[in-house]
Design a protein around this motif. Sequence first.
Motif, mmCIF file in Angstrom:
data_model
loop_
_atom_site.group_PDB
_atom_site.id
_atom_site.type_symbol
_atom_site.label_atom_id
_atom_site.label_comp_id
_atom_site.label_asym_id
_atom_site.label_seq_id
_atom_site.Cartn_x
_atom_site.Cartn_y
_atom_site.Cartn_z
ATOM 1 N N PHE A 162 0.805 -1.228 0.000
ATOM 2 C CA PHE A 162 0.000 0.000 0.000
ATOM 3 C C PHE A 162 0.841 1.282 0.000
ATOM 4 O O PHE A 162 0.302 2.355 -0.186
ATOM 5 N N ASN A 163 2.137 1.158 0.257
ATOM 6 C CA ASN A 163 3.018 2.350 0.229
ATOM 7 C C ASN A 163 4.330 1.924 -0.421
ATOM 8 O O ASN A 163 5.310 1.618 0.237
ATOM 9 N N GLN A 164 4.338 1.904 -1.745
ATOM 10 C CA GLN A 164 5.398 1.222 -2.498
ATOM 11 C C GLN A 164 6.676 2.030 -2.667
ATOM 12 O O GLN A 164 7.703 1.493 -3.035
ATOM 13 N N GLN A 165 6.617 3.339 -2.438
ATOM 14 C CA GLN A 165 7.812 4.195 -2.485
ATOM 15 C C GLN A 165 8.505 4.163 -3.848
ATOM 16 O O GLN A 165 9.740 4.092 -3.929
ATOM 17 N N LYS A 166 7.707 4.245 -4.916
ATOM 18 C CA LYS A 166 8.308 4.124 -6.252
ATOM 19 C C LYS A 166 9.297 5.259 -6.544
ATOM 20 O O LYS A 166 10.387 5.018 -7.066
ATOM 21 N N THR A 167 8.909 6.502 -6.229
ATOM 22 C CA THR A 167 9.805 7.629 -6.513
ATOM 23 C C THR A 167 11.051 7.554 -5.643
ATOM 24 O O THR A 167 12.177 7.708 -6.139
ATOM 25 N N ALA A 168 10.852 7.300 -4.344
ATOM 26 C CA ALA A 168 12.004 7.206 -3.430
ATOM 27 C C ALA A 168 12.931 6.084 -3.882
ATOM 28 O O ALA A 168 14.156 6.204 -3.827
ATOM 29 N N HIS A 169 12.350 4.991 -4.364
ATOM 30 C CA HIS A 169 13.128 3.846 -4.837
ATOM 31 C C HIS A 169 14.036 4.242 -6.003
ATOM 32 O O HIS A 169 15.220 3.889 -6.029
ATOM 33 N N GLU A 170 13.453 4.984 -6.948
ATOM 34 C CA GLU A 170 14.251 5.420 -8.119
ATOM 35 C C GLU A 170 15.432 6.281 -7.675
ATOM 36 O O GLU A 170 16.543 6.151 -8.204
ATOM 37 N N ILE A 171 15.182 7.144 -6.698
ATOM 38 C CA ILE A 171 16.263 8.028 -6.223
ATOM 39 C C ILE A 171 17.331 7.213 -5.495
ATOM 40 O O ILE A 171 18.526 7.423 -5.686
ATOM 41 N N MET A 172 16.902 6.229 -4.703
ATOM 42 C CA MET A 172 17.903 5.385 -4.011
ATOM 43 C C MET A 172 18.726 4.610 -5.043
ATOM 44 O O MET A 172 19.935 4.465 -4.889
ATOM 45 N N GLU A 173 18.063 4.144 -6.100
ATOM 46 C CA GLU A 173 18.809 3.427 -7.152
ATOM 47 C C GLU A 173 19.821 4.360 -7.814
ATOM 48 O O GLU A 173 20.961 3.976 -8.059
ATOM 49 N N LYS A 174 19.393 5.595 -8.064
ATOM 50 C CA LYS A 174 20.289 6.573 -8.709
ATOM 51 C C LYS A 174 21.554 6.763 -7.874
ATOM 52 O O LYS A 174 22.655 6.868 -8.419
ATOM 53 N N TYR A 175 21.405 6.793 -6.549
ATOM 54 C CA TYR A 175 22.562 7.032 -5.675
ATOM 55 C C TYR A 175 23.203 5.732 -5.176
ATOM 56 O O TYR A 175 24.098 5.761 -4.348
ATOM 57 N N ASP A 176 22.707 4.601 -5.681
ATOM 58 C CA ASP A 176 23.240 3.301 -5.287
ATOM 59 C C ASP A 176 23.123 3.071 -3.771
ATOM 60 O O ASP A 176 24.029 2.533 -3.129
ATOM 61 N N ILE A 177 22.019 3.537 -3.211
ATOM 62 C CA ILE A 177 21.739 3.340 -1.782
ATOM 63 C C ILE A 177 20.678 2.242 -1.705
ATOM 64 O O ILE A 177 19.624 2.347 -2.336
ATOM 65 N N ARG A 178 20.961 1.182 -0.946
ATOM 66 C CA ARG A 178 20.052 0.036 -0.924
ATOM 67 C C ARG A 178 18.808 0.333 -0.080
ATOM 68 O O ARG A 178 18.900 0.761 1.053
ATOM 69 N N GLN A 179 17.648 0.093 -0.683
ATOM 70 C CA GLN A 179 16.399 0.278 0.057
ATOM 71 C C GLN A 179 16.114 -0.948 0.915
ATOM 72 O O GLN A 179 16.226 -2.084 0.455
ATOM 73 N N GLU A 180 15.754 -0.691 2.162
ATOM 74 C CA GLU A 180 15.348 -1.762 3.079
ATOM 75 C C GLU A 180 13.935 -1.424 3.540
ATOM 76 O O GLU A 180 13.671 -0.293 3.951
ATOM 77 N N ALA A 181 13.038 -2.410 3.467
ATOM 78 C CA ALA A 181 11.632 -2.152 3.798
ATOM 79 C C ALA A 181 11.364 -2.395 5.269
ATOM 80 O O ALA A 181 11.532 -3.516 5.746
ATOM 81 N N TRP A 182 10.927 -1.349 5.984
ATOM 82 C CA TRP A 182 10.354 -1.650 7.298
ATOM 83 C C TRP A 182 8.852 -1.837 7.136
ATOM 84 O O TRP A 182 8.261 -1.330 6.181
ATOM 85 N N ALA A 183 8.276 -2.647 8.021
ATOM 86 C CA ALA A 183 6.862 -3.031 7.911
ATOM 87 C C ALA A 183 6.536 -3.571 6.515
ATOM 88 O O ALA A 183 5.662 -3.045 5.822
ATOM 89 N N PRO A 184 7.231 -4.634 6.085
ATOM 90 C CA PRO A 184 6.966 -5.165 4.733
ATOM 91 C C PRO A 184 5.526 -5.659 4.551
ATOM 92 O O PRO A 184 5.084 -5.813 3.417
#
Length: 288
Positions: A162-184
């Motif tokens: 329900f809160n997929q963070q698509k935009t934030a995900h793209e930015i983390m990918e751009k900076y090569d910062i690994r996304q970790e999901a809390w409350a998966p």
Amino acid sequence: MEYATLYNGVKMPILGYGVYQVTKEECERCVLDALRAGYRSIDTAQSYANEEEVGEAIEKSGIARDDIFLTTKVWIEHYGYEETKASVIESMRKLKTDYLDLCLLHQPFSDYYGAWRALEELYNEGKIRAIGVSNFYPDRLIDLALFSSIKPMVNQVETHVFNQQKTAHEIMEKYDIRQEAWAPFGEGRGGLFENATIREIGVKYGKSTAQVMLRWLIQRGIVVIPKSTHYERMVENLDVFDFTLSEEDMDKIAALDKEQSSFFSHTDPAIVEWMAGIVEERKHAGKK
Ligand SMILES: NC(=O)c1ccc[n+]([C@@H]2O[C@H](COP(=O)([O-])OP(=O)(O)OC[C@H]3O[C@@H](n4cnc5c(N)ncnc54)[C@H](OP(=O)(O)O)[C@@H]3O)[C@@H](O)[C@H]2O)c1
């Protein structure tokens, strides 16, 4: 187990066990159960008040320390260079370890720059193998990444169907910062475990809704740390490496995004005031 490789080369299990809201009384048993089930990554925090129990369980498990990926997080009241350094050393004492695999700044408030300098130093001294942040949304994440000598390796943010963070995900990918999901699972809020679309997909693969939700995140390259106090659910949540969701099913789940938090927004001024209030309250209560 599959691994996520952080930009500094450290390998992190893509699936770990989180102990938020696991009480002091239950925590040792839960972490021992999780390790017995096969988890080798544990996510705790200073603010969960259960680091000692996590350390106790790891020691009692008999599993070699370097077979476990251990994460903790620095809470706001310990921000600032000196305080953060001292608090991380204290966390390591509680966790009965002389190094951390990952240490995160828990929230993007107060003196997180001073705190970050302390983590950078501990990283350079070899006391922490990877450093990162949590709940840093794009503006603050980019700010820290661009104005520090070491950019975060991980950003742990609320991420679920329900809160997929698509935009934030793209930015983390751009900076090569690994996304970790809390409350998966979004803690099941909004009926996530009963969602008809996810359930239908699960039936197709012979998997539960919980397993489909984890698999969907893993296939997006996101690290997951589900929490359960029940052994059979711990086992179920780990059993997600023998199937692959088709592109069509990934898209069906992507369409369920509500694009908003199931909890609260870190960019809401009222929430920033609320966080500051918690820090003040704890200071007065003399809690650590
Ligand atoms: N950085 C942050 O600010 C932050 C914030 C929140 C969480 N976290 C981290 O993320 C971890 C996970 O998040 P979370 O604990 O909030 O929520 P979550 O993992 O999304 O959900 C946990 C809930 O789901 C239930 N559950 C687990 N597996 C299930 C299954 N297979 N079937 C049905 N129900 C199941 C659990 O119940 P039972 O326990 O009763 O089985 C619990 O009520 C935390 O433990 C913590 O490490 C970090």
